[in-house]
Design an enzyme around this catalytic site. Structure first.
Site, PDB file in Angstrom:
ATOM      1  N   SER A   8     -29.774  43.708 -20.635  1.00 11.61           N
ATOM      2  CA  SER A   8     -31.163  43.263 -21.034  1.00 11.61           C
ATOM      3  C   SER A   8     -31.752  44.041 -22.107  1.00 11.61           C
ATOM      4  O   SER A   8     -32.817  43.983 -22.697  1.00 11.61           O
ATOM      5  CB  SER A   8     -32.003  43.482 -19.698  1.00 11.61           C
ATOM      6  OG  SER A   8     -31.758  44.786 -19.116  1.00 11.61           O
ATOM      7  N   HIS A  45     -30.455  37.592 -17.125  1.00  9.89           N
ATOM      8  CA  HIS A  45     -31.034  37.268 -18.411  1.00  9.89           C
ATOM      9  C   HIS A  45     -29.988  36.109 -18.881  1.00  9.89           C
ATOM     10  O   HIS A  45     -30.075  35.555 -19.936  1.00  9.89           O
ATOM     11  CB  HIS A  45     -30.829  38.376 -19.319  1.00  9.89           C
ATOM     12  CG  HIS A  45     -32.121  39.237 -19.285  1.00  9.89           C
ATOM     13  ND1 HIS A  45     -33.227  39.088 -19.804  1.00  9.89           N
ATOM     14  CD2 HIS A  45     -32.058  40.422 -18.690  1.00  9.89           C
ATOM     15  CE1 HIS A  45     -34.143  39.838 -19.502  1.00  9.89           C
ATOM     16  NE2 HIS A  45     -33.573  40.801 -18.702  1.00  9.89           N
ATOM     17  N   LYS A  62     -37.269  34.485 -14.546  1.00  6.09           N
ATOM     18  CA  LYS A  62     -37.406  34.876 -15.640  1.00  6.09           C
ATOM     19  C   LYS A  62     -37.503  33.488 -16.499  1.00  6.09           C
ATOM     20  O   LYS A  62     -38.351  32.630 -16.563  1.00  6.09           O
ATOM     21  CB  LYS A  62     -36.051  35.598 -16.540  1.00  6.09           C
ATOM     22  CG  LYS A  62     -36.553  37.054 -15.910  1.00  6.09           C
ATOM     23  CD  LYS A  62     -35.439  38.186 -16.230  1.00  6.09           C
ATOM     24  CE  LYS A  62     -35.882  39.529 -16.122  1.00  6.09           C
ATOM     25  NZ  LYS A  62     -34.731  40.200 -15.472  1.00  6.09           N
TER      26      LYS A  62
HETATM   27  C1  LIG Z   1     -35.098  41.387 -14.242  1.00  8.79           C
HETATM   28  C2  LIG Z   1     -33.896  41.558 -13.627  1.00  8.79           C
HETATM   29  C3  LIG Z   1     -33.629  41.852 -12.170  1.00  8.79           C
HETATM   30  C4  LIG Z   1     -34.958  41.483 -11.364  1.00  8.79           C
HETATM   31  O1  LIG Z   1     -35.189  40.228 -11.158  1.00  8.79           O
HETATM   32  P1  LIG Z   1     -36.650  39.924 -10.705  1.00  8.79           P
HETATM   33  O2  LIG Z   1     -36.604  38.401 -10.282  1.00  8.79           O
HETATM   34  O3  LIG Z   1     -37.743  39.785 -11.840  1.00  8.79           O
HETATM   35  O4  LIG Z   1     -37.019  40.702  -9.566  1.00  8.79           O
HETATM   36  C5  LIG Z   1     -32.500  42.134 -11.678  1.00  8.79           C
HETATM   37  N1  LIG Z   1     -31.402  42.355 -12.574  1.00  8.79           N
HETATM   38  C6  LIG Z   1     -31.522  42.064 -13.843  1.00  8.79           C
HETATM   39  C7  LIG Z   1     -30.491  42.557 -14.711  1.00  8.79           C
HETATM   40  C8  LIG Z   1     -32.754  41.907 -14.523  1.00  8.79           C
HETATM   41  O5  LIG Z   1     -32.928  41.882 -15.950  1.00  8.79           O
END
Ligand SMILES: *Cc1c(COP(=O)(O)O)cnc(C)c1O
Length: 395
Positions: free
Chosen positions: A185, A213, A243
């Site tokens: 990320s 992502h 996301k």
């Molecule tokens: C954003 C993210 C999460 C968390 O996901 P949410 O649905 O926002 O709780 C988990 N793992 C990674 C790698 C992320 O970037």
């Protein structure tokens, strides 16, 4: 109120502020999108994870409203009591079909999916083998296993030789689980899942990919495993629905046995209330859209290429990105903060990422173009980055 607690809170906060680590919350005063209003100011938004622009999509909103009318505002119970509605089950079947896997199980968030899954499939005889740059929610999930550090091993970022070495050294443990982000990320690079799957097979280890992502972004939206064609070989795929999918939630995709076990033992599934029906219905609408309209994902990538080509042409260092996550590397922390501030004044929202989120001296401003940006949005933002970046001596 307890004064000991209040004093402790005040001291902690003062300490954060003294170290410039305190982050005030900014208020979004419009729906999520390519252009938004922040603190009374219209800006081009390069900071959201709303990759496909689905968060405020009319089709998703309509699906949510219809589901609310039909099923109500809340689920009223955890999944294992009486909170599993028809729409929740329909979503899980739809997701399995979308991901080309046997089964899926949906959690309240991606974070919860990590916290719920890792400790549920790992026991005290096992070992976890993680990429050093894995996301905080993976790390928390690993901590919840209660394994001592000797059974929680880390390999150098994307380094397959190092991973092979760790696999050789851990042969005495019971199950071994390799865990990696699909897309990292902060840098936007992709895990070499083809090689990881091959090493795992050679050493009889299982593989888990946190594809937060990659979901909706790679593999035509089906994720990093699908991108490499190894979706049948990844034991545990974690995706987020918060996301690119534009709503809220996390899921695990894999075998029917994995799903079945998690429905019996994953603590957030057992002890935290199911999603409102509107959430499940909006996600189904998002999956339908992604499948019937490939131009959504294509637009994300067209915008990504346009944005990154423009920045590179101006001479910016974008690190090792292979995805829409586009860091503008500044190196030092103060320059990253100055770039963020200068961009905001020029009408562009992009946030600085500094230590401790990334190592010292690796500060950057993280930008993320999405499918809802127009070419005019991106041209204006490129102009702003170039002006401010030149002023700061970055190019
Ligand atoms: C954003 C993210 C999460 C968390 O996901 P949410 O649905 O926002 O709780 C988990 N793992 C990674 C790698 C992320 O970037």
């Amino acid at each position: 109120m307890n004064t000991t607690l209040q004093h402790w809170l005040a001291a902690q906060l003062a300490d954060l502020k003294a170290q410039s680590l305190y982050k005030p919350l900014v208020e979004l005063q419009s729906p999520q999108g390519g252009r938004i209003v922040v603190d009374g100011r219209p800006v081009i938004n390069l900071s959201s994870n709303n990759y496909l622009g689905l968060a405020n999509h009319p089709t998703l909103k309509e699906a949510a409203i219809r589901a609310t009318r039909e099923w109500g505002a809340g689920a009223g119970a955890v999944r294992t009591i009486i909170g599993t509605m028809e729409v929740h089950q329909r979503l899980e079947r739809r997701l399995a079909e979308f991901k080309h896997v046997e089964a899926t199980i949906v959690f309240q968030s991606g974070f919860t999916a990590n916290a719920g899954t890792i400790p549920t499939i790992i026991t005290k005889d096992d070992a976890i083998i993680s990429d050093e740059l894995n996301h905080a929610s993976i790390i928390d999930g690993c901590r919840l296993t209660g394994l001592p550090s000797g059974q929680r091993l880390v390999y150098r970022h994307r380094d397959m030789e190092d991973l092979a070495g760790v696999l050789k050294r851990t042969e005495s443990f019971g199950k071994r689980l390799i865990i990696t982000d699909g897309v990292f990320s902060m840098d936007g690079d992709i895990a070499p899942l083809d090689e990881i799957v091959r090493l795992a097979a050679e050493h009889d280890a299982a593989v888990m990919v946190d594809d937060a992502h990659g979901s909706g972004v790679l593999g035509g939206g089906r994720g990093t495993a699908y991108h490499y064609g190894v979706h049948q070989q990844i034991d545990v795929q974690l995706g987020t629905l918060s996301k690119a999918v534009g709503v809220m939630g996390g899921y695990i995709a894999g075998s029917a046995l994995l799903r079945d076990w998690l429905t019996q033992r994953a603590r957030p599934f057992l002890f935290s209330t199911a999603h409102p029906p509107a959430v499940a219905a909006a996600i189904i609408a998002a999956l339908d859209l992604m499948e019937t309209d490939p131009s959504l994902v294509e637009r994300l990538w067209t915008n990504t290429r346009y944005w990154q080509d423009g920045l590179r042409r101006s001479g910016f260092d974008l690190g090792v990105t292979q995805t829409p996550i586009t860091p503008i590397m500044t190196g030092d922390e103060a320059t990253a903060l100055d770039l963020q501030r200068g961009l905001f004044e020029a009408g562009v929202l992009a946030l600085a990422v500094v230590f401790p989120t990334v190592p010292r001296g690796k500060a950057r401003v993280r930008t993320m173009p999405n499918a809802s940006h127009t070419q005019t949005d991106l041209d204006e933002a490129l102009q702003a980055v170039e002006t401010v970046g030149r002023h700061l001596g970055l190019i």
